[in-house]
Scaffold this active site. Structure first.
Site, PDB file in Angstrom:
ATOM      1  N   LYS A 201     -25.777 -26.653  -4.395  1.00  0.00           N
ATOM      2  CA  LYS A 201     -24.754 -27.326  -3.587  1.00  0.00           C
ATOM      3  C   LYS A 201     -25.113 -28.807  -3.344  1.00  0.00           C
ATOM      4  CE  LYS A 201     -22.183 -23.643  -3.244  1.00  0.00           C
ATOM      5  NZ  LYS A 201     -22.927 -22.432  -3.206  1.00  0.00           N
TER       6      LYS A 201
HETATM    7  C1  LIG Z   1     -17.104 -19.675  -2.657  1.00  0.00           C
HETATM    8  C2  LIG Z   1     -18.422 -19.167  -2.156  1.00  0.00           C
HETATM    9  N1  LIG Z   1     -18.453 -18.504  -1.002  1.00  0.00           N
HETATM   10  C3  LIG Z   1     -19.613 -18.031  -0.506  1.00  0.00           C
HETATM   11  C4  LIG Z   1     -20.813 -18.207  -1.154  1.00  0.00           C
HETATM   12  C5  LIG Z   1     -22.067 -17.636  -0.590  1.00  0.00           C
HETATM   13  O1  LIG Z   1     -22.990 -18.626  -0.241  1.00  0.00           O
HETATM   14  P1  LIG Z   1     -24.550 -18.306  -0.225  1.00  0.00           P
HETATM   15  O2  LIG Z   1     -25.023 -18.259  -1.633  1.00  0.00           O
HETATM   16  O3  LIG Z   1     -25.128 -19.476   0.542  1.00  0.00           O
HETATM   17  O4  LIG Z   1     -24.741 -17.016   0.499  1.00  0.00           O
HETATM   18  C6  LIG Z   1     -20.825 -18.892  -2.363  1.00  0.00           C
HETATM   19  C7  LIG Z   1     -22.100 -19.067  -3.071  1.00  0.00           C
HETATM   20  O5  LIG Z   1     -22.318 -19.889  -3.858  1.00  0.00           O
HETATM   21  C8  LIG Z   1     -19.602 -19.389  -2.885  1.00  0.00           C
HETATM   22  O6  LIG Z   1     -19.560 -20.047  -4.056  1.00  0.00           O
END
Ligand SMILES: Cc1ncc(COP(=O)(O)O)c(C=O)c1O
Length: 399
Positions: A201
């Protein structure tokens, strides 16, 4: 005018690859200051839920123009907390897009509620407010738009449907830290906005997530939920010389550490520069692929300034097959990826909800054509040149 296609033997057919080493589709950038900040925290009194957590939350809230920010151990944990704070419970439904990472829909399941999918718009691949309206029932309690690839969803459209039906909007902005909608940063445009700080990110804390909200009551619930449902934090009790605490709701240990927040605070200093670099790379890709046969670049609506977490192209026509194009680009050592297998096409969702495919034609057609090109702020100009050369070379094979 875009690049002309290149006619030469593809690496997959025995030609020489554009690069000698694989360029990943995304990766973190860590500076010496980041490392120093983490080491300083390791030497401090607090490894978790100390001063850095609050500092980081306040800094992100100020940056995104939001009143409250509550950090979590991941974007997924942050989504779960937002689903809880929205009051989702068994018997409820929440509407989201099929073209997302499974976590967006899973957070609804964690609460015992049912995710309902609504198809996406053909241009942005974000959830279509007209499709949301068709899916609302008496059980619908929330809607979760996703800012796909970093392009903000049609928030006016989504909020309008939500207000009409009394739904809570949880914006999954895990791709969209720094994206703007009608000149305002995402973060205060929905009831709750969720971010992720995963290494690919715009800003990373290793793992990490955060919810912003304008509502003090929701921020309070989110804070309790990430700490077992306990009404105070250990640091508060220590400062007040108090031992007693009360668990007032069923929460989890979803806390982000001081170590992670120290990293996040340093990363935040470079966020504007990271966004600017991603926008520069996107502009170069847009210009280079304009007019390349069989390659379609992402649409940008006039009200949007995307954060470019991903840069996705769609390949179709001229006998092009996405799988073959994907493999050809990998052979050129370009670390392409695909975002996403639509959630309802995962086995778990098929088995549990009986999806057979074909229910969401816009998302499904897009999935069959999508390829994510490398996009991260640490890319050099020569990395960008390599991607452009590889895409024009591979597209040239079918031209
Ligand atoms: C659209 C979306 N929502 C939620 C998440 C979940 O985030 P995390 O990996 O920090 O748990 C991601 C992960 O990349 C994502 O792309």
């Amino acid at each position: 005018m875009g690049s002309t296609v290149i006619k030469e033997a593809l690496a997959i057919h025995g030609g020489s690859p554009v690069r000698k080493t694989l360029l990943p589709y995304g990766r973190q950038s860590i500076s010496e200051e980041d490392i120093r900040a983490v080491v300083d925290t390791l030497r401090s009194d607090w490894l978790t839920t100390g001063p850095k957590v609050g500092e980081f939350e306040e800094a992100v809230a100020a940056w995104a123009g939001a009143k409250h920010a509550v950090s979590f151990s991941s974007g997924t944990a942050a989504l779960h907390a937002a689903a809880f704070a929205a009051g989702l419970a068994p018997g409820d439904e929440a509407i989201t897009t099929p073209l997302t990472f499974a976590a967006t829909a899973n957070c609804v399941l964690y609460q015992g509620a049912t995710p309902v999918f609504a198809d996406v718009c053909e241009d942005t691949l974000n959830i279509d407010p007209n499709e949301i309206a068709k899916k609302v029932t008496s059980r619908t309690k929330a809607v979760l738009p996703v800012d796909y690839a970093g392009h903000p969803a049609d928030l006016d459209g989504v909020v309008e449907v939500a207000e009409r039906h009394g739904l809570t909007v949880i914006e999954d902005a895990c791709h969209a830290l720094g994206a703007e909608y009608k000149g305002r940063k995402v973060g205060s445009l929905a009831r709750m906005t969720v971010f992720s700080f995963h290494p690919v990110k715009h800003l990373t804390t290793g793992e990490g997530g955060l919810v912003t909200t304008e509502r003090a009551d929701l921020a309070d619930t989110l804070r309790k939920f990430r700490n077992h449902g306990i009404d105070t934090e250990a640091r508060q009790r220590q400062a007040n010389g108090q031992w007693h605490y009360d668990m007032v709701l069923l929460g989890f240990n979803y806390r982000l550490t001081d170590i992670a927040c120290a990293l996040g605070l340093e990363q935040l200093k470079r966020l504007e520069a990271n966004l600017a670099r991603r926008r520069e790379i996107a502009a170069r890709y847009m210009a280079a692929f304009d007019g390349v046969p069989g390659v379609r670049v992402p649409a940008v609506r006039k009200e949007a300034n995307p954060a470019w977490h991903l840069f996705t192209i769609r390949v179709s026509g001229r006998g092009m097959d996405r799988g073959e194009v994907f493999r050809a680009l990998r052979a050129e050592n370009i670390g392409v990826n695909v975002h996403y297998v639509p959630v309802h096409r995962h086995r778990y969702y098929r088995d549990r909800f009986g999806y057979g495919g074909g229910e969401f034609p816009v998302a499904e057609r897009a999935y069959d054509q999508l390829i994510s090109l490398p996009m991260f702020h640490g890319m050099t100009d020569s990395d960008v040149d390599d991607v452009i050369r590889a895409v024009t070379k591979v597209a040239g094979h079918w031209a």
